[in-house]
Design a protein around this motif. Structure first.
Motif, PDB file in Angstrom:
ATOM      1  N   VAL A 127      14.045  -8.074  11.801  1.00 11.70           N
ATOM      2  CA  VAL A 127      12.958  -8.675  11.040  1.00 11.70           C
ATOM      3  C   VAL A 127      12.283  -7.578  10.217  1.00 11.70           C
ATOM      4  O   VAL A 127      11.940  -6.524  10.744  1.00 11.70           O
ATOM      5  CB  VAL A 127      11.923  -9.341  11.973  1.00 11.70           C
ATOM      6  N   GLU A 128      12.114  -7.807   8.916  1.00 10.62           N
ATOM      7  CA  GLU A 128      11.420  -6.834   8.067  1.00 10.62           C
ATOM      8  C   GLU A 128       9.914  -7.060   8.179  1.00 10.62           C
ATOM      9  O   GLU A 128       9.432  -8.169   7.943  1.00 10.62           O
ATOM     10  CB  GLU A 128      11.860  -6.980   6.618  1.00 10.62           C
ATOM     11  N   VAL A 129       9.190  -6.002   8.544  1.00 11.20           N
ATOM     12  CA  VAL A 129       7.749  -6.119   8.794  1.00 11.20           C
ATOM     13  C   VAL A 129       6.993  -5.127   7.923  1.00 11.20           C
ATOM     14  O   VAL A 129       7.276  -3.924   7.943  1.00 11.20           O
ATOM     15  CB  VAL A 129       7.415  -5.860  10.281  1.00 11.20           C
ATOM     16  N   ASP A 130       6.037  -5.635   7.149  1.00 12.63           N
ATOM     17  CA  ASP A 130       5.073  -4.808   6.430  1.00 12.63           C
ATOM     18  C   ASP A 130       3.703  -5.042   7.059  1.00 12.63           C
ATOM     19  O   ASP A 130       3.242  -6.188   7.140  1.00 12.63           O
ATOM     20  CB  ASP A 130       5.014  -5.176   4.946  1.00 12.63           C
ATOM     21  N   ILE A 131       3.048  -3.973   7.517  1.00 10.55           N
ATOM     22  CA  ILE A 131       1.714  -4.077   8.102  1.00 10.55           C
ATOM     23  C   ILE A 131       0.704  -3.588   7.064  1.00 10.55           C
ATOM     24  O   ILE A 131       0.751  -2.428   6.651  1.00 10.55           O
ATOM     25  CB  ILE A 131       1.582  -3.245   9.384  1.00 10.55           C
ATOM     26  N   TYR A 132      -0.179  -4.471   6.638  1.00 11.69           N
ATOM     27  CA  TYR A 132      -1.216  -4.113   5.668  1.00 11.69           C
ATOM     28  C   TYR A 132      -2.496  -3.747   6.428  1.00 11.69           C
ATOM     29  O   TYR A 132      -2.987  -4.520   7.267  1.00 11.69           O
ATOM     30  CB  TYR A 132      -1.492  -5.279   4.724  1.00 11.69           C
ATOM     31  N   THR A 133      -3.032  -2.566   6.127  1.00 11.72           N
ATOM     32  CA  THR A 133      -4.259  -2.114   6.770  1.00 11.72           C
ATOM     33  C   THR A 133      -5.141  -1.420   5.741  1.00 11.72           C
ATOM     34  O   THR A 133      -4.675  -1.053   4.651  1.00 11.72           O
ATOM     35  CB  THR A 133      -3.931  -1.169   7.944  1.00 11.72           C
ATOM     36  N   ARG A 134      -6.420  -1.236   6.081  1.00  9.53           N
ATOM     37  CA  ARG A 134      -7.347  -0.586   5.141  1.00  9.53           C
ATOM     38  C   ARG A 134      -7.176   0.921   5.191  1.00  9.53           C
ATOM     39  O   ARG A 134      -7.173   1.522   6.267  1.00  9.53           O
ATOM     40  CB  ARG A 134      -8.796  -0.959   5.474  1.00  9.53           C
ATOM     41  N   ALA A 135      -7.037   1.542   4.038  1.00 11.53           N
ATOM     42  CA  ALA A 135      -6.874   2.990   3.959  1.00 11.53           C
ATOM     43  C   ALA A 135      -8.159   3.694   4.391  1.00 11.53           C
ATOM     44  O   ALA A 135      -9.248   3.344   3.929  1.00 11.53           O
ATOM     45  CB  ALA A 135      -6.511   3.405   2.534  1.00 11.53           C
ATOM     46  N   THR A 136      -8.024   4.671   5.280  1.00 14.50           N
ATOM     47  CA  THR A 136      -9.189   5.429   5.743  1.00 14.50           C
ATOM     48  C   THR A 136      -9.084   6.914   5.418  1.00 14.50           C
ATOM     49  O   THR A 136     -10.010   7.678   5.715  1.00 14.50           O
ATOM     50  CB  THR A 136      -9.379   5.258   7.263  1.00 14.50           C
ATOM     51  N   ARG A 137      -7.968   7.341   4.829  1.00 12.45           N
ATOM     52  CA  ARG A 137      -7.864   8.722   4.346  1.00 12.45           C
ATOM     53  C   ARG A 137      -6.760   8.787   3.297  1.00 12.45           C
ATOM     54  O   ARG A 137      -5.695   8.185   3.455  1.00 12.45           O
ATOM     55  CB  ARG A 137      -7.596   9.710   5.475  1.00 12.45           C
ATOM     56  N   PRO A 138      -7.007   9.536   2.219  1.00 16.60           N
ATOM     57  CA  PRO A 138      -6.038   9.562   1.117  1.00 16.60           C
ATOM     58  C   PRO A 138      -4.768  10.330   1.450  1.00 16.60           C
ATOM     59  O   PRO A 138      -3.737  10.108   0.821  1.00 16.60           O
ATOM     60  CB  PRO A 138      -6.808  10.252  -0.014  1.00 16.60           C
ATOM     61  N   SER A 139      -4.816  11.219   2.423  1.00 20.01           N
ATOM     62  CA  SER A 139      -3.668  12.083   2.714  1.00 20.01           C
ATOM     63  C   SER A 139      -2.474  11.308   3.261  1.00 20.01           C
ATOM     64  O   SER A 139      -1.339  11.798   3.214  1.00 20.01           O
ATOM     65  CB  SER A 139      -4.061  13.170   3.721  1.00 20.01           C
ATOM     66  N   GLN A 140      -2.709  10.104   3.773  1.00 17.49           N
ATOM     67  CA  GLN A 140      -1.619   9.354   4.401  1.00 17.49           C
ATOM     68  C   GLN A 140      -0.692   8.718   3.379  1.00 17.49           C
ATOM     69  O   GLN A 140       0.458   8.415   3.685  1.00 17.49           O
ATOM     70  CB  GLN A 140      -2.201   8.281   5.327  1.00 17.49           C
ATOM     71  N   GLY A 141      -1.153   8.524   2.162  1.00 19.52           N
ATOM     72  CA  GLY A 141      -0.321   7.862   1.164  1.00 19.52           C
ATOM     73  C   GLY A 141      -0.414   6.354   1.280  1.00 19.52           C
ATOM     74  O   GLY A 141      -0.893   5.814   2.274  1.00 19.52           O
ATOM     75  N   GLN A 142       0.085   5.660   0.244  1.00 21.17           N
ATOM     76  CA  GLN A 142      -0.024   4.206   0.253  1.00 21.17           C
ATOM     77  C   GLN A 142       0.957   3.555   1.214  1.00 21.17           C
ATOM     78  O   GLN A 142       0.627   2.583   1.898  1.00 21.17           O
ATOM     79  CB  GLN A 142       0.195   3.643  -1.155  1.00 21.17           C
ATOM     80  N   VAL A 143       2.165   4.085   1.289  1.00 18.10           N
ATOM     81  CA  VAL A 143       3.201   3.475   2.124  1.00 18.10           C
ATOM     82  C   VAL A 143       3.700   4.501   3.136  1.00 18.10           C
ATOM     83  O   VAL A 143       4.074   5.615   2.772  1.00 18.10           O
ATOM     84  CB  VAL A 143       4.381   2.961   1.274  1.00 18.10           C
ATOM     85  N   VAL A 144       3.696   4.107   4.407  1.00 20.18           N
ATOM     86  CA  VAL A 144       4.237   4.951   5.477  1.00 20.18           C
ATOM     87  C   VAL A 144       5.458   4.232   6.042  1.00 20.18           C
ATOM     88  O   VAL A 144       5.355   3.124   6.579  1.00 20.18           O
ATOM     89  CB  VAL A 144       3.202   5.187   6.589  1.00 20.18           C
ATOM     90  N   GLU A 145       6.624   4.863   5.886  1.00 20.93           N
ATOM     91  CA  GLU A 145       7.866   4.303   6.450  1.00 20.93           C
ATOM     92  C   GLU A 145       7.910   4.691   7.926  1.00 20.93           C
ATOM     93  O   GLU A 145       8.176   5.845   8.274  1.00 20.93           O
ATOM     94  CB  GLU A 145       9.075   4.860   5.705  1.00 20.93           C
ATOM     95  N   VAL A 146       7.659   3.743   8.801  1.00 16.12           N
ATOM     96  CA  VAL A 146       7.607   4.031  10.233  1.00 16.12           C
ATOM     97  C   VAL A 146       9.005   4.153  10.815  1.00 16.12           C
ATOM     98  O   VAL A 146       9.340   5.102  11.523  1.00 16.12           O
ATOM     99  CB  VAL A 146       6.807   2.948  10.983  1.00 16.12           C
ATOM    100  N   GLU A 147       9.837   3.188  10.524  1.00 18.80           N
ATOM    101  CA  GLU A 147      11.250   3.207  10.903  1.00 18.80           C
ATOM    102  C   GLU A 147      11.948   2.129  10.094  1.00 18.80           C
ATOM    103  O   GLU A 147      11.314   1.444   9.279  1.00 18.80           O
ATOM    104  CB  GLU A 147      11.432   2.986  12.400  1.00 18.80           C
ATOM    105  N   GLU A 148      13.242   1.980  10.258  1.00 17.91           N
ATOM    106  CA  GLU A 148      13.980   0.986   9.489  1.00 17.91           C
ATOM    107  C   GLU A 148      13.351  -0.395   9.692  1.00 17.91           C
ATOM    108  O   GLU A 148      13.048  -0.801  10.814  1.00 17.91           O
ATOM    109  CB  GLU A 148      15.450   0.957   9.926  1.00 17.91           C
TER     110      GLU A 148
END
Length: 421
Positions: free
Chosen positions: A40-61
Motif C-alpha cells: 500500500v502506498e502511504v503519504d503522511i501529511y503533517t505540519r512542518a515544524t522545522r525547515p531543515s527536514q525538507g518537504q518530503v521525507v522518504e521513510v522507506e519504499e
C-alpha cells in the motif's frame, strides 16, 4: 491502493514523549510502515515544524512523510492549531495539484484536527474518509483529574461532526465504540475495532545481565526495586499519582529500597518543566526519583528492562501502547482500570489494575508486587505471551481490509454534510 494519512498536529517522525508526541505517533508510523510493506502506498501529511527536514521525507519504499508549512515552525501550541486548519488544507491541496496526476483512493485522518482537514479533502477528492480519534474530548472531560484543564466545547463539536460525516471510524477497543455511541451518538455499524501492536522484535524480555547493564547505563542501584513511568508528563497521564503513592510507601517503610523513574517530557497547559520535580521535593522523595528525558524505542527498551514494574496511572487511555511494550520485555504493569488498559493488561495475570487514583490504593497495588518476587516474576513471564497477541503487522492487515470496505461501499458524488455538531 494509495492512502493519504493526515497527522496534522504531530509528525510521526517526532520522538514520542516530547511535547505532543506520544502513542499516536507510534501508531501512525508503525501502521504506515506495515501497510507500505504490504504494497500500500502511504503519504503522511503533517505540519512542518522545522525547515531543515525538507518537504518530503522518504521513510522507506511506499512510505513518505510530507511536511506542509502552516503557520510558524515553532512557538505554536496545539491549542492554537485550529487557526492553521485552512493553511494546512491549502498546503495539502497545493502539493497534490502541482503533482498531477497524484490521486488517493482513501483518506485516513488521525485526531480531530486532522479529521477536519480530512473531511474537506474527502469532499474535494471524492475519496472515502476513515477517521481515528485516538482521544475524545467528552471522554477526557469525564475522566480528567480535578487539576487538569478541560477540553473545549469547540473540540467536542468538531469531533461530533467527524462522527457524523466520516465513512468509517477506527477505534482500538470495544469500550471506545461504546464511548462513541454514548457520547457522540455514533452508528456502531460504521465503527471498526483494530487493536494496535508493539514491536516485539525490539521489545524483548531482558535477562539478568540485560537488567544489570540497563541499570548501570541509567545509574540505578542494582539491588533496588524500580518502578518506571513512561509517557508524557501531564496530569491526565497521572505521574503525580505515582509520586504520591511512592511517598506513601516510604512513609510506611522509610528504609524501603525503591527508586522511581519518570521517563518522558512535559506536556499540557497544566504542567511546566518543574511541576513534577517540585512535587517530588514537596513529598520529600527527590533523592528516590530519577527524571529521564524521552527515549527513542531502541533506548526505551532498556528502561523497561531496568524496571521491576511499569506504572500507568492514566485517567484514560484509548489503548495503552506503553503497557504492551513493557509486557513484551517481561515487565508486569500496574495500571489504572481505565479505557483500553483493561485489555492491554490481563488483571492478576500480567499485572494489576487499580480502580481508583488514590495514593493509598496505588501504594497497596505496587507493594503487592514489589514485596512478592515470585508473583512478580510469574506475571513477567505471562506478560510476554500476552503482549505477543498484539502486532503492528496484524493491525495493518486489518486496516487494509477497512480501506477495502470503504472502497467497496458506493460513495455518492455529493455528500450530505452534517455540520451542526
Amino acid at each position: 491502493m494509495k492512502v493519504a494519512m493526515i497527522s496534522l498536529h504531530t509528525s510521526p517522525l517526532e520522538q514520542p514523549g516530547v511535547g505532543d508526541a506520544g502513542g499516536m505517533n507510534v501508531y501512525v508510523i508503525n501502521t504506515a510502515r506495515q501497510l507500505a510493506r504490504r504494497g500500500v502506498e502511504v503519504d503522511i501529511y503533517t505540519r512542518a515544524t522545522r525547515p531543515s527536514q525538507g518537504q518530503v521525507v522518504e521513510v522507506e519504499e511506499n512510505l513518505r512523510v510530507i511536511n506542509i508549512v502552516a503557520g510558524p515552525y515553532e512557538g505554536l501550541a496545539k491549542e492554537e492549531l485550529p487557526t492553521q486548519l485552512a493553511a494546512f488544507a491549502g498546503g495539502v491541496l497545493e502539493y497534490v495539484r502541482c503533482r498531477e496526476p497524484l490521486t488517493y483512493d482513501v483518506i485516513h485522518s488521525h485526531y480531530w484536527l486532522s479529521g477536519q482537514v480530512g473531511w474537506l479533502l474527502r469532499d474535494l477528492w471524492a475519496a472515502p474518509l476513515i477517521h481515528t480519534a485516538h482521544t475524545l474530548a467528552a471522554v477526557k472531560n469525564a475522566h480528567r483529574s480535578d487539576e487538569d484543564t478541560p477540553e473545549s466545547e469547540a473540540r467536542r463539536i468538531c469531533e461530533q461532526q467527524l462522527v457524523d460525516n466520516a465513512d468509517l471510524l477506527v477505534v482500538n477497543t470495544e469500550e471506545e465504540t461504546r464511548d462513541l455511541v454514548a457520547h457522540y451518538d455514533a452508528d456502531a455499524d460504521v465503527v471498526e475495532i483494530i487493536p494496535p501492536g508493539a514491536d516485539t522484535e525490539l521489545f524483548t524480555p531482558g535477562t539478568d545481565r540485560n537488567t544489570e547493564l540497563s541499570r548501570r547505563q541509567l545509574g540505578i542501584p542494582l539491588h533496588a526495586k524500580v518502578v518506571a513511568f513512561v509517557g508524557r508528563l501531564q496530569e491526565f497521564k497521572g505521574p503525580q499519582v505515582l509520586l504520591r503513592a511512592a511517598a506513601e510507601l516510604f512513609e510506611r517503610d522509610p528504609h524501603r529500597n525503591l527508586r522511581i523513574l519518570l521517563c518522558g517530557g512535559v506536556s499540557g497547559a497544566s504542567s511546566s518543566d518543574t511541576t513534577y520535580r517540585d512535587l517530588a521535593a514537596e513529598l520529600g522523595i527527590s533523592r528516590r526519583v530519577r527524571f529521564l528525558g524521552p527515549r527513542p524505542p531502541e533506548e526505551l527498551v532498556h528502561v523497561y528492562q531496568a524496571a521491576d514494574i511499569v506504572a500507568m496511572p492514566s485517567y484514560n487511555e484509548s489503548f495503552g501502547l506503553v503497557a504492551v511494550e513493557a509486557q513484551a520485555t517481561g515487565t508486569p504493569v500496574v495500571a489504572a482500570r481505565a479505557g483500553g488498559l483493561s485489555i492491554a493488561v490481563a488483571d492478576g495475570e500480567t499485572g494489576l489494575l487499580v480502580d481508583t487514583h488514590d495514593a493509598s490504593d496505588w501504594a497497596d497495588a505496587l507493594a503487592a508486587l514489589l514485596d512478592d518476587d515470585a508473583r512478580r516474576s510469574a506475571m513477567g513471564e505471562a506478560a510476554v505471551g500476552h503482549a505477543a497477541r498484539f502486532s503492528w503487522a496484524g493491525a495493518a492487515e486489518r486496516l487494509e481490509s477497512v480501506y477495502e470496505r470503504a472502497l467497496s461501499e458506493e460513495l455518492s458524488g455529493c455528500h450530505q454534510r452534517n455540520a451542526g455538531g
